[in-house]
Scaffold this motif. Structure first.
Motif, PDB file in Angstrom:
ATOM      1  N   LYS A 327      -2.040  -7.622  -5.828  1.00 20.49           N
ATOM      2  CA  LYS A 327      -0.596  -7.385  -5.724  1.00 20.49           C
ATOM      3  C   LYS A 327      -0.274  -5.926  -6.036  1.00 20.49           C
ATOM      4  O   LYS A 327      -0.897  -5.310  -6.901  1.00 20.49           O
ATOM      5  N   PHE A 328       0.757  -5.404  -5.339  1.00 21.31           N
ATOM      6  CA  PHE A 328       1.229  -4.041  -5.619  1.00 21.31           C
ATOM      7  C   PHE A 328       1.499  -3.859  -7.111  1.00 21.31           C
ATOM      8  O   PHE A 328       1.181  -2.835  -7.706  1.00 21.31           O
ATOM      9  N   ASP A 400      -0.378  -5.146   3.218  1.00 24.62           N
ATOM     10  CA  ASP A 400       0.617  -6.109   3.716  1.00 24.62           C
ATOM     11  C   ASP A 400       1.944  -5.823   3.022  1.00 24.62           C
ATOM     12  O   ASP A 400       2.137  -6.151   1.849  1.00 24.62           O
ATOM     13  N   LEU A 401       2.877  -5.186   3.768  1.00 22.61           N
ATOM     14  CA  LEU A 401       4.147  -4.777   3.163  1.00 22.61           C
ATOM     15  C   LEU A 401       5.054  -5.972   2.875  1.00 22.61           C
ATOM     16  O   LEU A 401       5.872  -5.932   1.955  1.00 22.61           O
ATOM     17  N   GLU A 402       4.894  -7.057   3.649  1.00 17.02           N
ATOM     18  CA  GLU A 402       5.740  -8.239   3.411  1.00 17.02           C
ATOM     19  C   GLU A 402       5.321  -8.963   2.143  1.00 17.02           C
ATOM     20  O   GLU A 402       6.138  -9.359   1.325  1.00 17.02           O
ATOM     21  N   MET A 403       4.010  -9.121   2.000  1.00 19.03           N
ATOM     22  CA  MET A 403       3.496  -9.853   0.829  1.00 19.03           C
ATOM     23  C   MET A 403       3.321  -8.941  -0.395  1.00 19.03           C
ATOM     24  O   MET A 403       3.001  -9.417  -1.475  1.00 19.03           O
ATOM     25  N   HIS A 404       3.504  -7.628  -0.182  1.00 17.95           N
ATOM     26  CA  HIS A 404       3.306  -6.653  -1.262  1.00 17.95           C
ATOM     27  C   HIS A 404       1.897  -6.754  -1.864  1.00 17.95           C
ATOM     28  O   HIS A 404       1.711  -6.820  -3.080  1.00 17.95           O
ATOM     29  N   THR A 405       0.910  -6.790  -0.950  1.00 10.10           N
ATOM     30  CA  THR A 405      -0.485  -6.839  -1.413  1.00 10.10           C
ATOM     31  C   THR A 405      -1.327  -5.835  -0.623  1.00 10.10           C
ATOM     32  O   THR A 405      -0.964  -5.445   0.487  1.00 10.10           O
ATOM     33  N   VAL A 406      -2.429  -5.439  -1.234  1.00  5.74           N
ATOM     34  CA  VAL A 406      -3.450  -4.678  -0.503  1.00  5.74           C
ATOM     35  C   VAL A 406      -4.740  -5.499  -0.537  1.00  5.74           C
ATOM     36  O   VAL A 406      -4.999  -6.233  -1.505  1.00  5.74           O
ATOM     37  N   THR A 407      -5.519  -5.401   0.544  1.00  5.92           N
ATOM     38  CA  THR A 407      -6.841  -6.030   0.562  1.00  5.92           C
ATOM     39  C   THR A 407      -7.855  -4.942   0.258  1.00  5.92           C
ATOM     40  O   THR A 407      -7.798  -3.854   0.855  1.00  5.92           O
TER      41      THR A 407
END
Length: 432
Positions: A327-328, A400-407
């Motif tokens: 998560k961001f 992923d800007l919608e989910m506020h996550t980076v893989t």
């Protein structure tokens, strides 16, 4: 006479060469085509690649980017299979010069073992412009030392290549066994500092800070490891040797308290160092090998890419990195160095240089895609982040800007340690 026998086969198969080398000759070959591989086998006699002995009857495989020199002190017969772009036998090599350097270093190590007045083994730095074979000379000297039962420390200050970790970092590692012909030295427990760029000129101040810290920590470690202490250090440097680059070379020499500087193929640099170094530092001019080739910008980029790929996925021995989402809100990302401002815009008492060592908070976003992030051992920006070593690197493979996550692609499974992440300008497109 060295003999080259070529057996032509159909286009689908590769050609086979049997090469007979006489004493003190070397076979040089390059592989430049994608999806091409060349295999090498020692049929009889003795041969080595950059100081690593070849095992008789064992097949060695090389792919794109391989630029090899197979040298023999006594004579040998080799078999080469596959399409090379270049392959020839050289009768003139600088190997005798390199062997003499090794013999001198070995005498200093023996002296350090028996003479209590001598505090440590030789500290040797290899310098020269780009593409003169500095990394190769370091590898030869390290391999010869290990074959004598020594355990020298290899220090890599060349941020463009990143032999100990990835490009954009400096590292050191204790060398206990010869480099494997295809994978290099074992990377057990390296000491790594994050720089974040592939050229020193991007931030000379930070480079000087981490070189000084690396020297301090390496010297502390030598104090507690008697065998490494008598074996000494071999230090590789980057090829920027003019202006600030030259100052960086002299800074590294002072920080590591070098005894010997080996200058490859540049008389001007040799004379400058003789003039500027204290008299107890021995400066030696060495020829470069005729097999050293200039690398294009494109080739350098490809080499960096394959270095990062090897870091995550291994080479001959496959590694299995982990991929997971973060998560961001869990990310604490910083970069070192703010854009320089003119002195007139700086707060009172600050210089523009101070900006280069500033820690700048980075908001997660699409700009992180494909970038490497260093996992620092520092837990807060109040720590001395620049001179804190790092645990390793991860790579951002998706945002992923919608989910506020980076893989992220990570050598270790989740979760990430709760420490700072430092942004690197080095990018890697994960194609696995």
């Amino acid at each position: 006479m060295s003999r080259l026998r070529i057996f032509k086969m159909s286009d689908k198969e590769s050609e086979v060469q049997e090469i007979v080398l006489e004493a003190d000759q070397e076979l040089r070959f390059e592989v430049e085509q994608k999806n091409e591989t060349v295999t090498l086998e020692l049929k009889s006699g003795y041969a080595e690649i950059f100081g690593t002995e070849l095992v008789k009857g064992k097949t060695y495989t090389f792919g794109i980017g391989a630029k090899l020199a197979v040298f023999t002190w006594q004579g040998c017969t080799l078999e080469l299979k596959g399409r090379k772009d270049i392959s020839y036998v050289a009768k003139e090599t600088p190997m005798m010069f390199y062997l003499n350097c090794h013999a001198c270093l070995e005498q200093l190590r023996m002296k350090a073992e028996v003479d209590s007045e001598v505090k440590r083994g030789p500290i040797t730095m290899v310098v020269g412009p780009t593409d003169v074979g500095k990394s190769t000379v370091c590898r030869i000297l390290l391999n010869y030392a290990v074959r004598m039962g020594r355990t020298p420390v290899f220090v890599d200050l060349d941020v463009g290549q990143g032999q100990v970790s990835v490009p954009g970092s400096v590292g050191s590692v204790l060398v206990e066994r010869p480099a494997s012909v295809d994978e290099g030295f074992s990377q057990q427990a390296p000491l790594v500092y994050h720089f974040g760029h592939t050229g020193i000129q991007k931030n000379v101040q930070v480079m000087n800070l981490i070189v000084s810290k690396m020297a301090e920590v390496v010297h502390e470690r030598l104090q507690i490891n008697k065998k490494a202490n008598t074996s000494g250090l071999i230090i590789n440097t980057c090829g920027w040797v003019k202006g600030d680059g030259y100052k960086q070379v002299t800074h590294a020499a002072q920080a590591f308290e070098v005894d010997i500087i080996l200058v490859l193929d540049q008389e001007k640099l040799y004379n400058e160092l003789v003039r500027d170094m204290p008299t107890f530092v021995k400066v030696v001019l060495l020829p470069k090998s005729g097999g050293v080739v200039e690398r294009t910008k494109k080739f350098r980029g490809e080499t960096r890419d394959s270095r990062v790929r090897q870091y995550f996925y291994g080479l001959k021995t496959p590694l299995h990195p982990h991929s997971f989402d973060v998560k961001f809100s869990e990310l604490k990302i910083y970069k070192i160095g703010a854009p320089p401002l003119p002195d007139s815009c700086m707060p009172l008492g600050m210089k523009a240089d101070d900006n280069m060592t500033k820690l700048v908070h980075v908001q997660p976003g699409l700009h992180l895609l494909h970038h490497l992030l260093a996992v620092s051992f520092a837990t807060s920006p109040e720590d001395d982040v620049i001179t804190t070593n790092i645990a390793g690197y991860i790579c951002v493979t998706n945002v992923d800007l919608e989910m506020h996550t980076v893989t992220v692609l990570s050598p270790q499974p989740r979760p990430l340690p709760d420490t700072l992440l430092l942004l690197s300008e080095v990018q890697f497109m994960d194609s696995h």
